[in-house]
Design a protein around this motif. Structure first.
Motif, PDB file in Angstrom:
ATOM      1  N   THR A  18       1.219  -2.189  -2.263  1.00 19.71           N
ATOM      2  CA  THR A  18      -0.345  -1.489  -2.047  1.00 19.71           C
ATOM      3  C   THR A  18       0.098  -0.479  -0.666  1.00 19.71           C
ATOM      4  O   THR A  18      -0.653   0.451  -0.569  1.00 19.71           O
ATOM      5  CB  THR A  18      -1.263  -2.559  -2.002  1.00 19.71           C
ATOM      6  OG1 THR A  18      -1.174  -3.179  -3.281  1.00 19.71           O
ATOM      7  CG2 THR A  18      -2.451  -1.992  -1.670  1.00 19.71           C
TER       8      THR A  18
ATOM      9  N   ASP B  80      -6.909  -5.902  -7.764  1.00 20.37           N
ATOM     10  CA  ASP B  80      -7.649  -7.340  -7.671  1.00 20.37           C
ATOM     11  C   ASP B  80      -9.023  -7.079  -7.040  1.00 20.37           C
ATOM     12  O   ASP B  80      -9.850  -7.899  -7.402  1.00 20.37           O
ATOM     13  CB  ASP B  80      -6.803  -8.405  -7.344  1.00 20.37           C
ATOM     14  CG  ASP B  80      -6.010  -8.189  -6.004  1.00 20.37           C
ATOM     15  OD1 ASP B  80      -6.075  -6.802  -5.659  1.00 20.37           O
ATOM     16  OD2 ASP B  80      -5.922  -8.879  -5.302  1.00 20.37           O
TER      17      ASP B  80
ATOM     18  N   LEU C 243       2.424  -5.398  -8.434  1.00 22.23           N
ATOM     19  CA  LEU C 243       3.958  -5.666  -8.467  1.00 22.23           C
ATOM     20  C   LEU C 243       3.754  -6.960  -9.372  1.00 22.23           C
ATOM     21  O   LEU C 243       3.491  -8.048  -8.898  1.00 22.23           O
ATOM     22  CB  LEU C 243       4.486  -6.083  -7.282  1.00 22.23           C
ATOM     23  CG  LEU C 243       6.198  -6.254  -7.378  1.00 22.23           C
ATOM     24  CD1 LEU C 243       7.113  -5.003  -7.560  1.00 22.23           C
ATOM     25  CD2 LEU C 243       6.730  -6.699  -5.962  1.00 22.23           C
TER      26      LEU C 243
HETATM   27  P1  AMP Z   1      -4.460 -10.033   0.578  1.00 21.42           P
HETATM   28  O1  AMP Z   1      -3.487 -10.225   1.865  1.00 21.42           O
HETATM   29  O2  AMP Z   1      -4.216 -11.045  -0.202  1.00 21.42           O
HETATM   30  O3  AMP Z   1      -5.771  -9.761   1.100  1.00 21.42           O
HETATM   31  O4  AMP Z   1      -3.820  -8.765  -0.021  1.00 21.42           O
HETATM   32  C1  AMP Z   1      -3.451  -7.515   0.721  1.00 21.42           C
HETATM   33  C2  AMP Z   1      -3.440  -6.411  -0.509  1.00 21.42           C
HETATM   34  O5  AMP Z   1      -2.290  -6.440  -1.369  1.00 21.42           O
HETATM   35  C3  AMP Z   1      -4.717  -6.084  -1.184  1.00 21.42           C
HETATM   36  O6  AMP Z   1      -4.928  -4.676  -1.221  1.00 21.42           O
HETATM   37  C4  AMP Z   1      -4.363  -6.734  -2.556  1.00 21.42           C
HETATM   38  O7  AMP Z   1      -5.214  -6.148  -3.449  1.00 21.42           O
HETATM   39  C5  AMP Z   1      -2.780  -6.252  -2.814  1.00 21.42           C
HETATM   40  N1  AMP Z   1      -2.280  -7.130  -3.288  1.00 21.42           N
HETATM   41  C6  AMP Z   1      -2.078  -8.574  -3.796  1.00 21.42           C
HETATM   42  N2  AMP Z   1      -1.191  -8.888  -4.729  1.00 21.42           N
HETATM   43  C7  AMP Z   1      -0.497  -7.858  -5.061  1.00 21.42           C
HETATM   44  C8  AMP Z   1       0.611  -7.481  -5.786  1.00 21.42           C
HETATM   45  N3  AMP Z   1       1.067  -8.574  -6.577  1.00 21.42           N
HETATM   46  N4  AMP Z   1       1.023  -6.314  -6.110  1.00 21.42           N
HETATM   47  C9  AMP Z   1       0.278  -5.188  -5.414  1.00 21.42           C
HETATM   48  N5  AMP Z   1      -0.763  -5.501  -4.458  1.00 21.42           N
HETATM   49  C10 AMP Z   1      -0.871  -6.753  -4.637  1.00 21.42           C
END
Ligand code: AMP
Ligand code: ZN
Length: 491
Positions: free
Chosen positions: A45, A242, A273
């Protein structure tokens, strides 16, 4: 007039012509929750957002880029229940929440450097913006959008008629039902703005507020921090897909309810991913980090290249074969471009060579990038440049260097020596690529703070030195102390 840039706007469910709302383009990207390492899905992302930023910069737009650090308030469950991810992880790792946040923030910054992600202008931490969050909740309260339960202050989504339009939520699916955890909420879509500290246990992070001691909800953090640093409507807000259904839907509701104005013009979302058909998730067993790739001798920039094999809005499947293929392609690119030092400007009429092919292929390259960041197509143009033997090598190199301003693959760093693989492999020397992107004021501030920190270390004032290191991290500056007493700063 810059060339047209088309971006898929989730709000419109269509590709739209980008037009900035302000002299400087405001770009807000939802940052990591620093309770664990970022996995390579998260990093996909940030790579997509980096291409977006580089595309804007290449068109001549000044960009103000904010990437927040969530260090409080993100609960284990999206239904405003369960523990704070930070407090839970801190207990598990036997660290204080503050130590945990500092540790994973530093790791995250190192990932960004390794991936050649251009420095954000600011990395605001949620815990540094509690007053702004409280002010926003107060404003919502004054405007009649909130109610109180025994565990917090909630946003009343029935008072915001457009709620759910953004995510095209089916009203039937958001009525109270057996599967939705409601707690004391009046409606399942209502969400916490401020949570009270639990009576049974002591939280490490908590603050006084007009409603009682507690901590902010995760969604209010992004609304408050984005509006603290960017003018409304914010040009672009980006994140992973998400976030559409809950986080961004809630950000829109509370920001527009509090200000009475449109919150964001363009919403961009990157797809996941996936691995074995499942989303890569911090909570899952399919968790791969950049460090684990490095241990497998996969250079971070080969992962960056791997990400260009799919459009950002399509899922990308990770596999060991796929990443090895990307590594082979990456070295192939570096080798093809290495060894020619006659860097000529492809557009310089003074050179005798001015093959028609270069402007045409570069034009295809930009066309692809400006058409909603179509990187697979842009990469096809790059390969054409690299493999066209009718073009003198120096010009191929110059054209690839131009394309690399967007790709960020360090294409011209290829070392012609046999140790190429080693060179491009593991962590490598300090990178200062992004230095040029910082303002002079930021650079001065960084250097001054490193100096202050050196003095604090000289005085053996370790607490001050640590706190300065944290301040430096906010600018994305990583400090390493060398054995001879000097400090290395990377930004
Ligand atoms: P988080 O640290 O969980 O808040 O996520 C950080 C960023 O990564 C957010 O923009 C999420 O939407 C994104 N994200 C979470 N899981 C995935 C994935 N499997 N592939 C790509 N982006 C993701
Ligand atoms: Zn966010």
């Amino acid at each position: 007039m810059p060339r047209p840039l088309y971006l898929y706007n989730t709000a419109a469910r269509a590709k739209e012509l980008f037009a900035p709302q302000h002299d400087t383009v405001g770009l807000y990207c939802c940052g990591p929750t620093v309770y664990n390492y970022a996995h390579i899905g998260n990093l996909r992302t940030y790579i997509f957002e980096d291409i977006l930023k580089r595309a804007l910069l290449s068109l001549g737009y000044p960009v103000r880029h904010i990437l927040n650090i969530t260090d409080v308030g993100h609960l284990v469950s999206d239904a405003d229940a369960g523990e704070d991810k930070m407090e839970k992880s801190a207990r598990k790792e036997g660290k204080s929440v503050w130590e945990l946040a500092a540790f994973y923030t530093q790791k995250f910054m190192e990932n960004l450097h390794d991936l050649n992600i251009v420095q954000a202008d600011l990395f605001p931490k949620a815990t540094d913006h509690i007053p702004q969050m409280i002010a926003m909740v107060r404003e919502l309260e004054t405007r009649g959008f909130t109610y109180r339960t025994d565990d917090g202050i909630y946003f009343d989504t029935t008072k915001f008629p457009a709620y759910g339009e953004f995510a095209r939520l089916d009203p039937d699916s958001i009525r109270p039902g057996e599967r939705v955890a409601m707690g004391a909420k009046r409606s399942p879509t209502d969400f916490a703005l401020w949570k009270f500290s639990p009576k049974s246990s002591k939280r490490q992070m908590e603050w006084e507020s007009p409603w009682g001691v507690g901590f902010p909800g995760w969604h209010i953090e992004c609304s408050a921090m984005s509006l603290a640093y960017l003018p409304q409507p914010i040009d672009i807000h980006a994140g992973g897909s998400d976030h559409v259904r809950i986080h961004h839907t809630n950000e829109i509701a509370q920001s527009e309810a509090a200000t009475g104005r449109k919150f964001v013009r363009f919403w961009l979302h990157g797809e996941f991913l996936v691995i074995d058909r499942a989303k890569m998730a911090k909570s899952g067993g399919n968790f791969i980090t950049l460090d684990s790739l490095k241990n497998e001798h996969i250079p971070p920039l080969a992962y960056r290249l791997f990400c260009f094999s799919a459009h950002y809005a399509s899922p990308l499947t990770y596999s060991p074969e796929g990443i090895k293929g990307a590594k082979a392609s990456y070295f192939n690119l570096l080798r093809s471009l290495a060894g020619t030092s006659d860097v000529a400007d492809p557009g310089d009429p003074a050179t005798n060579y001015y093959p028609e092919a270069i402007p045409r292929i570069l034009d295809d390259f930009y066309q692809a990038v400006y058409d909603d960041l179509n990187m697979p197509k842009a990469m096809a143009a790059l390969w054409e440049i690299v493999h066209d033997e009718t073009i003198p090598p120096g010009l191929r190199r110059a054209a690839a260097g131009k394309a690399d301003e967007i790709l960020g693959l360090d294409l011209l760093a290829g070392n012609p020596q046999p140790s190429l693989e080693e060179f491009a492999g593991i962590s490598g020397p300090i990178r200062v690529y992004s230095a040029g992107m910082l303002t002079d004021l930021q650079k001065r501030e960084i250097v001054t703070k490193v100096g202050e920190r050196q003095r604090a270390r000289g005085d053996k004032n370790w607490a001050a030195a640590d706190s300065l290191r944290q301040e430096l991290l906010q600018f994305g500056a990583i400090v390493k102390d060398l054995s001879d007493g000097s400090a290395e700063v990377t930004f």
